[in-house]
Design a protein around this motif. Structure first.
Motif, PDB file in Angstrom:
ATOM      1  N   ARG A 191     -29.881  13.453 -19.306  1.00  0.00           N
ATOM      2  CA  ARG A 191     -31.381  13.456 -18.987  1.00  0.00           C
ATOM      3  C   ARG A 191     -32.297  12.752 -19.978  1.00  0.00           C
ATOM      4  O   ARG A 191     -33.446  12.156 -19.449  1.00  0.00           O
ATOM      5  N   SER A 229     -31.460  24.478  -7.154  1.00  0.00           N
ATOM      6  CA  SER A 229     -31.132  23.461  -6.504  1.00  0.00           C
ATOM      7  C   SER A 229     -30.091  22.678  -7.396  1.00  0.00           C
ATOM      8  O   SER A 229     -29.744  22.864  -8.386  1.00  0.00           O
ATOM      9  N   LEU A 234     -22.615  12.935  -5.497  1.00  0.00           N
ATOM     10  CA  LEU A 234     -23.800  13.788  -6.138  1.00  0.00           C
ATOM     11  C   LEU A 234     -23.167  14.859  -6.939  1.00  0.00           C
ATOM     12  O   LEU A 234     -24.006  15.282  -8.000  1.00  0.00           O
ATOM     13  N   LEU A 275     -29.639  19.770  -8.490  1.00  0.00           N
ATOM     14  CA  LEU A 275     -30.452  18.994  -9.608  1.00  0.00           C
ATOM     15  C   LEU A 275     -30.759  19.603 -10.944  1.00  0.00           C
ATOM     16  O   LEU A 275     -31.220  19.095 -11.676  1.00  0.00           O
ATOM     17  N   GLN A 276     -30.760  21.033 -10.890  1.00  0.00           N
ATOM     18  CA  GLN A 276     -31.349  21.904 -11.920  1.00  0.00           C
ATOM     19  C   GLN A 276     -30.022  21.926 -13.134  1.00  0.00           C
ATOM     20  O   GLN A 276     -28.994  21.780 -12.611  1.00  0.00           O
ATOM     21  N   SER A 300     -25.030  15.213 -15.701  1.00  0.00           N
ATOM     22  CA  SER A 300     -26.437  15.167 -16.266  1.00  0.00           C
ATOM     23  C   SER A 300     -26.737  16.344 -16.947  1.00  0.00           C
ATOM     24  O   SER A 300     -27.769  16.345 -17.725  1.00  0.00           O
ATOM     25  N   ASN A 301     -25.817  17.228 -16.944  1.00  0.00           N
ATOM     26  CA  ASN A 301     -26.160  18.560 -17.622  1.00  0.00           C
ATOM     27  C   ASN A 301     -25.037  18.636 -18.511  1.00  0.00           C
ATOM     28  O   ASN A 301     -24.904  20.003 -19.263  1.00  0.00           O
ATOM     29  N   LEU A 355     -30.493  18.317  -0.383  1.00  0.00           N
ATOM     30  CA  LEU A 355     -30.002  17.091  -0.889  1.00  0.00           C
ATOM     31  C   LEU A 355     -28.505  16.811  -0.402  1.00  0.00           C
ATOM     32  O   LEU A 355     -28.203  15.770  -0.167  1.00  0.00           O
ATOM     33  N   CYS A 395     -22.177  13.635 -10.293  1.00  0.00           N
ATOM     34  CA  CYS A 395     -23.154  12.761 -11.315  1.00  0.00           C
ATOM     35  C   CYS A 395     -24.256  13.974 -11.944  1.00  0.00           C
ATOM     36  O   CYS A 395     -24.587  14.156 -12.765  1.00  0.00           O
ATOM     37  N   SER A 396     -24.423  14.991 -10.881  1.00  0.00           N
ATOM     38  CA  SER A 396     -25.305  16.311 -11.398  1.00  0.00           C
ATOM     39  C   SER A 396     -24.754  16.921 -12.458  1.00  0.00           C
ATOM     40  O   SER A 396     -25.527  17.245 -13.374  1.00  0.00           O
ATOM     41  N   TYR A 447     -30.159   7.151  -8.589  1.00  0.00           N
ATOM     42  CA  TYR A 447     -30.295   7.944  -9.685  1.00  0.00           C
ATOM     43  C   TYR A 447     -30.225   7.058 -10.894  1.00  0.00           C
ATOM     44  O   TYR A 447     -29.137   6.679 -11.130  1.00  0.00           O
TER      45      TYR A 447
END
Length: 346
Positions: free
Chosen positions: A252, A139, A77, A141-142, A84-85, A65, A80-81, A24
């Motif tokens: 992002r 998900s 994960l 990752l959203q 990312s938001n 995932l 980190c996810s 990622y």
């Protein structure tokens, strides 16, 4: 948790992290830098991060995932996810951000509409279709745990899905991240009829140049306008008046920058051209997203913008008006229909 976050910071200092068998693009730092805002890590942050990871793991436990990872990589994960938001302001106030994200999981509005619910009537020339609202999990990752779907449903249960809205609710404030279109693979007569009818959203709206913003407000997707108008109306009925519209997520953007750099290394692409293209795409996405709300303020009168990005922070802020006063009969009919259905429930 401290050891884990330190290992993530160490691993992402070059802009990439391996989690399981996947890589990622991510850059996290607790030191001042020129790429993205840095994280201020203290005991309160670590405690909240542990709470977030626990809640998130429970929420996403069946996400494909997450299922393929061991316990340590699953936590990586999740951490980190979520970052990312994070917006620029979220990095400046990471504890507030984590409290907000924790509350996103406890969404009573999402539970209320976890099944498709009839909320109003949609006028077509040859039939009256139903307007429905449903809220489903997303998900990992959203942008958000939940997404709202406003749909137009025929008598035969054929569905026209309007743009899906990624949102969260924290302390009686609605936080909006995106409205993403889901185009049907094939268009039936019903879907074509709905698509044509959506352009009624432009009727009675002649002031295409926003008085306050100077923006060309004709450049707005009718489907997004309808989806957001209906969704905001339903949220307001839950006693929510304040809305924050997130306009930029630095991680992002950075992930795309890193992808562009890898392209130049692998294929010899022109990095300068890729970066300029990315800047233009990001600016267009941000402008298009904000124009939805500028248009609603002037056409539907259902909200009032209280501050623009970087007036105070990086988001667009608005309040929902108690009454809508649309200049367009199309919206008036939809909102009146929703009010009629809600009145019958009482």
């Amino acid at each position: 948790m401290k050891e884990l976050i330190q290992s993530i910071l160490e691993e992402t200092k070059n802009g990439r992290i391996q989690i399981g068998s996947r890589y990622y693009n991510l850059f996290l730092s607790n030191e001042r830098n020129d790429i993205i805002p840095y994280l201020l890590i203290d005991s309160s942050f670590l405690e909240l991060l542990s709470t977030y990871v626990e809640k998130a793991h429970s929420f996403y436990q069946r996400d494909p995932l997450l299922l393929e990872l061991d316990q340590k990589d699953a936590k990586k994960l999740l951490i980190c996810s979520v970052f990312s938001n994070a917006s620029i302001d979220d990095f400046r106030n990471p504890c507030t951000f984590l409290k907000q994200r924790i509350s996103f999981f406890d969404d009573s509005f999402a539970k209320k509409y976890s099944k498709r619910t009839f909320i109003g009537r949609y006028p077509l020339k040859k039939e009256i279709a139903d307007i429905t609202l449903s809220i489903t999990k997303q998900s990992i990752l959203q942008e958000t745990p939940y997404q709202a779907s406003v749909s137009i449903l025929s008598k035969e249960k054929e569905e026209y899905v309007l743009p899906m809205i990624s949102y969260g609710i924290h302390q009686k404030e609605l936080i909006l991240y995106a409205a993403q279109d889901k185009r049907p693979k094939k268009e039936s007569p019903f879907l074509k009829a709905v698509k044509r009818s959506l352009y009624q959203a432009n009727q009675g709206f002649d002031a295409f140049i926003g008085e306050a913003s100077g923006e060309d407000l004709s450049k707005v997707s009718p489907s997004s306008l309808v989806a957001l108008t209906v969704f905001l109306n339903m949220v307001k009925r839950e006693g929510i008046e304040r809305v924050k519209v997130v306009t930029y997520l630095p991680e992002r953007y950075y992930a795309k920058e890193k992808a562009n750099l890898l392209k130049t290394q692998l294929r010899g692409d022109d990095l300068g051209a890729l970066e300029e293209e990315q800047r233009q795409i990001q600016n267009n996405i941000t402008d298009k997203w904000m124009r939805n709300f500028m248009r609603m303020e002037e056409q539907i009168k259902n909200l009032k913008i209280t501050s623009y990005p970087f007036d105070g922070d990086s988001s667009l802020h608005l309040v929902l008006n108690k009454e809508e006063m649309s200049v367009t009969p199309f919206f008036t009919n939809i909102l009146d229909s929703i009010q009629e259905v809600e009145s019958k429930k009482r």
